[in-house]
Design an enzyme around this catalytic site. Structure first.
Site: not given
Length: 250
Positions: A105, A173, A86, A107
Site C-alpha cells: 500500500h 488516497h 490500515e 501513496h
C-alpha cells in the site's frame, strides 16, 4: 537488531519499502508492505517510537503479527511498536485471496492525480513495460472513497473493488497492489505509477490516450519471471542503493 524468526524475509521487506520510497511511491511516513506467513500471520512494516519513514526502513521495522494485529511471536511488538492503522487493508486481502501472499500500500502522487483527472490506468504502453501493459489490459479498478482503511468494513469495500485483479487505485488516497511475492507486488506498484505518470504527461502535452493496438498486443512476448521479476528486482535494489533521494510529485 533483526529478530530471530524469518530474518531473510524481514530484510526482503525492508528492501521493498526502500525501493518504493526511492521510486517516489511512498514519501514521508506513509505506506506499508506485508507478507503472508502461514495461515494466520503476516510480516508487516510497523511503526516504532523513532519512526523515520519507508526510505529508512530496516529489518527491525518488520514485525510478525496475527490477522488481528496482535504479536504472533514473543517480543514482536515490545518497545512501542504498532502495526499500521490500515492493517485491515492487508489482512482482508489475505483472508479473501489465497492466490496473494504479499500486499503493498503506497501513496503515489501521480496515481492519485491521474485518477482525479479522470485518467484510468490503461494499456497505452507496449514493449516499454510489458508486465505493466498486461496488468493495465486486464483493468485496474478504483475504490471511490478517500478514506483510511482502518477497519474490516472499509477493507471489505476495498476488496470488493479489487475483486480478482492485482491492483486497485484508492481515490484521493493511494494504491494497493498484490502479488505472489513481495517483489511482484512492488514491481506492479511501480508499473501502475509509471503508466499514471505517462498518462499525465500525455494529457499535459495535449495528446490523447490510446490503447495499444490488438496486433501489437498479440506480438508482445512473455519474457519470463527470471527477467520480469528477478532481473527487474535486482535493478531496483541497485537503483535504490545508488539513488538515495526519492522523487516526489507527479
Amino acid at each position: 537488531m533483526t529478530r530471530r524468526l524469518y530474518p531473510d524475509l524481514r530484510q526482503l521487506m525492508s528492501d521493498a519499502c526502500r525501493v518504493l520510497a526511492a521510486r517516489g511511491l511512498a514519501d514521508g511516513i506513509l505506506g506499508h508492505v506485508s507478507l503472508r506467513i502461514g495461515s494466520d500471520a503476516l510480516l508487516v512494516r510497523c511503526r516504532g517510537p523513532q519512526e523515520r519513514g519507508l526510505r529508512h526502513t530496516t529489518a527491525d521495522d518488520i514485525h510478525l503479527v496475527d490477522l488481528e494485529g496482535a504479536p504472533a511471536a514473543a517480543g514482536e511488538l515490545d518497545g512501542g511498536w504498532t502495526p499500521p492503522n490500515e492493517l485491515p487493508l492487508h489482512t482482508e486481502v489475505l483472508r479473501r485471496r489465497p492466490d496473494v501472499n504479499a500486499v503493498v500500500h503506497t501513496h503515489p502522487p501521480a496515481v492519485v492525480a491521474a485518477d482525479l483527472a479522470g485518467l484510468a490506468i490503461r494499456p497505452i504502453i507496449g514493449a516499454f513495460d510489458i508486465p505493466g501493459n498486461r496488468l493495465a489490459r486486464h483493468g485496474v479498478p478504483v475504490y471511490p472513497r478517500g478514506v483510511l482503511i482502518h477497519d474490516r468494513r472499509l477493507a471489505t469495500e476495498m476488496n470488493d473493488a479489487l475483486g480478482d485483479k492485482p491492483a486497485v487505485v484508492l481515490r484521493a488516497h493511494g494504491l494497493t497492489t498484490t502479488g505472489e511475492t513481495v517483489q511482484e507486488a512492488v514491481l506492479r506498484a511501480i508499473s501502475v505509477d509509471t503508466i499514471a505518470r505517462l498518462s499525465l504527461d500525455i494529457a499535459k502535452a495535449g495528446g490523447t490516450l490510446t490503447d495499444l493496438p490488438d496486433d501489437d498486443l498479440a506480438d508482445l512476448p512473455d519474457l519470463g519471471s527470471s527477467f520480469n521479476h528477478t532481473t527487474a528486482w535486482n535493478h531496483e535494489l541497485t537503483r535504490c542503493a545508488s539513488d538515495p533521494a526519492p522523487r516526489s510529485g507527479p
